[in-house]
Write an enzyme that holds these catalytic residues in place. Sequence first.
Site, PDB file in Angstrom:
ATOM      1  N   ASP A   1      46.359  34.772  58.553  1.00 56.10           N
ATOM      2  CA  ASP A   1      46.406  35.338  59.891  1.00 56.10           C
ATOM      3  C   ASP A   1      45.765  36.717  59.827  1.00 56.10           C
ATOM      4  O   ASP A   1      45.574  37.287  58.741  1.00 56.10           O
ATOM      5  CB  ASP A   1      47.854  35.404  60.385  1.00 56.10           C
ATOM      6  N   TRP A   2      45.426  37.266  60.973  1.00 60.89           N
ATOM      7  CA  TRP A   2      44.644  38.503  61.016  1.00 60.89           C
ATOM      8  C   TRP A   2      45.473  39.672  60.477  1.00 60.89           C
ATOM      9  O   TRP A   2      46.529  40.004  61.019  1.00 60.89           O
ATOM     10  CB  TRP A   2      44.166  38.757  62.433  1.00 60.89           C
TER      11      TRP A   2
END
Length: 786
Positions: A273-274
Site C-alpha cells: 500500500d502507498w
Amino acid sequence: MFFTLRASIATALFAISIYSQEGLAYDAGDDAVHATKWAAATARANHLIAKLNLTEKASMVTGTANGQCIGNIASIERVGFGGLCLSDGPQGLHLADLASVFPSGLTAAATWDRDLIARRGAAMGAEFRGKGANVMLGPSTGPLGRSPWGGRNWEGFSPDPYLSGVAMQETIRSAQALGVQACAKHFIGNEQETHRTSEKIKGVEVAGVSANIDDRTLHELYLWPFADAVKAGVASFMCSYNRVNMTYSCENAPLLKKILRDELGFQGYMMSDWFATHSGARAINAGLDLNMPGYLSETDFTNSYFGPNVVSGVQNGTISELRLNQMIKRILTPYFYFNQDTDYPSIDPSSYAVSEATYGLLSVGESTPAGRDVRGNHSTLIREMGSAGTVLLKNVNNTLPLKSPKVIGVFGNDAPDVSAGLLYPSNNAGFKIGTLTVGGGSGSGRNPYVVSPLDAIKARAEDDGSRVVYLTDNDMIAEGDFKSIYPWPDICLVFLKTWVREGIDRTTLEADWNSTQVVNNVASICPGKTVVVTHTGGVNSMPWANNDNVTAILAAHYPGQESGHSIVDVLWGDVNPSGKLPYTIAKESSDYNTPILNVTGSSATDSAAWQVNFTEGLMIDYRHFDNQEITPLYEFGYGLSYTSFNLSSKLSVRYHDHAKKEVSALSLSNKTTPIGGNSDLWNKMIEVTTTVGNTGNVSGATVVQLYLSYPTDSMPSGTPVKVLRGFEKVTLDPGARQNIRFSLRRRDLSFWDTEAQQWRIPHGRFHFSVGFSSRDLPSSVSAQIL
C-alpha cells in the site's frame, strides 16, 4: 491508500464487448489452460529480464513520482517496456474525469447477485482499460468488516467471508476478462483506520496498530475471500498498512511466503500500500515485490527504501539478484499474460490535469487536454445495481410502493443535490447539504453528475401530476420548524446519510446530522406515513425503527451517480426491492463485540499498546449474535419484497463423485496449484436442492440462502452456530416455482486444523438450513460426509 499530488487517472471509451477477446482471461477452473498461458508469459518475462541492467531492474520494482497515475512503474525504452499505470480503486477510477462512480462494494454485496456483481466488474474493467490504466487497485476484502465502526468497510463487501469471496471472484474474473490487471487488497487484518500505520504521536514515532489473529481465525475468516481471489487468477495483491501479530504486513514472511505463496499458490506480485513499506532488504526478503509509490513521503520524492538501495543491496549481498529477478518476473508475467505490451490503450492525456485540479494546483482558466469519455452506457447498470442493492427493512400496511400520492413531502439533507460540488470533501464530517453516492478517500470518485433523490422525485411527481414539498435543512427539522411546508403531505420521505471515509473510523453508528431527532419530528407530522431512506457506508443503528409512525425503511447504501433514479424506481414499484443485508443491524450499538482500538493518554506513544487481539475469533457479525443468542433488529441476509415467497419443506442431498468415493478427513493431495492452492479443496462434494416459489401477486426476486452447521461433537471450541455456504438469486413471476441447487466443495465442509495445518472435514452429521435470512430458515436436512 494515501492521496498524492502526483496522482492522476486517465480516460477513454472502449465498449466491453471489444475487449472480451479469447485469450485475455482464463477460466480459473482450467488449470491446464492457465498453466500453458502463464508459462508462455513467464518465458517472455525472463527474456526481457535478461536484457536489463541492475539499475533498470531496481526501477522495475520501485514506483516513480514521474507519471500520470496514482502509481507508476517507469518505462524502459531501451528494452521496449512501456511501464505500468496503477489506478484506484474498488468503486471505479478515483478522481478521473468522464468516468463513472459505481455503487460501492457494500452495495454490490447487498444485491446478493452474482451476475450484477460480475457486470459491475466488467464495466469498471472497461473504464480502466479505456483510460490506459494497466492495474485496477481493487477489489477490496480487507477490511472484511470485523468492526461496524470501520471507516473502509464500504469499499469491501461483507463481514461474511463466503459472500465476500464470491464477490471477489466475480469482480476479478470480469475485470481481467477485459485485459486489466486486478489487485486484491488490503492483505490482511486491515480492520481499522485509527492509527493504521506508523505516525508520530507527541513527537514519538509509534508503530501502526497490530492485528493479532490466531491461525484458525485467519484461515476461516480473513484469508477465505483472498483465497477466492487467488482462485480467480488475480494478477496482484496489495499488503496493508497495519502490523499482523506484531510484524508489518508488507514485511511479514509467514503471510507473504508461507500462506500466500506456498499454501494458496499465488503467482502474481505483491505490492505495498502507498507508504506501507518500512524497510528495503528486509521487506524484499520477506516477499514484497513492488514498493509503492516508490518514494518515502508526499514531501520526499527523491529517497526510497527500494530504488538505489536495491542496487546496493545486490552489490553487498543483502539482496540476491535471483530474488530481484523473481520480483520482476512476478510483475512482468501478468503484463505479458494480458497482452498489455501490444494491445493496450495509452494513458489518457487529461489524467495529470485532473489530479492537479483536484489538489488546487491548476491556475484558473489554465487550458487542459481533452479527456476520453469511458462511461459508455454504464449509467444503466449503475441505476439497476443501486436499486438492487437497496434493502427494504420495514413496510407496514404496504406503505410501499407509493400509490399516486397527491402531495409528497421530502425531508433531510441527504435528499438534494450536492452543494459542495461533484468531488466529495476529504474532511471528517463530510458536507452538510447533498446526497451521498459514495464514501471518501482513495476509494471515492469524481462524480460526472449526481441524480439526487429530490430531483428524481420531482421529475416522477411531475409525470404523475403530484406535488412535492420539501425541507432539507436538518437543523430546522430538528427544531420542529415546518412552517415552510404547505400543503401537508400524503407521504413523507426522510433521507438520512452517514459519511464514511478512509483514514478515520466511525465514532457512532447513528446516521449523521441529528438524524434521530429529524426522523421523530417528521414522523410526528406524518403519522402512519413516514418512509426513511438511509445512504450509508455500513451499519446504522436505528433508534427510531419501532416508531409506529415510521411505516417503511429502506437501506440504500452508497448507490453511485444514479442515486435518485435508483431509489425512485424502488419507491414507486418500478423495481421490486430484492436486496438483502450483507451485515447485521443490532438493536443497540453495545450488542456488537468488536470496538475500534484508540489508545489515548501516555500509553499512546507506546507501540506495544497498539495491539488489537482478535479474541472473538470467528464470532463477528451474525456469528456473534447467534453465539450469544442476541436478537438483532434486522439480521444478516434479511430483506423484504413487494411480493412473497416460500420454500419446499424438504431438502434433498446428493453426493458428487468425489464424495461417493471413500473420503478422508484430510486432503490426500499435497500439491499446490497456481490458482487456489490445494486443488482438492475446490472439488464438489455434495449438492443440496430445494424449490422456491412466488406466492404473491407481482413479479419479484429473492435470495435463497444456505447455512451449514458443523457436527457439534467433533468440532473445536469457537465454532460458529452456522455459516453461510451458498446463495442464489432468482426472479419469479406470480405462481412460478424454480429448483435451486447448492454445490458445496471440500473447503465449504472443512475447518482449519491448526495441528495438522490442513483443512479437515469433521466426523458426524452436518446440518444444512435453507431460507431467506440467517434467522428465517424454514427448511433443513442433515447428512454425513465421513
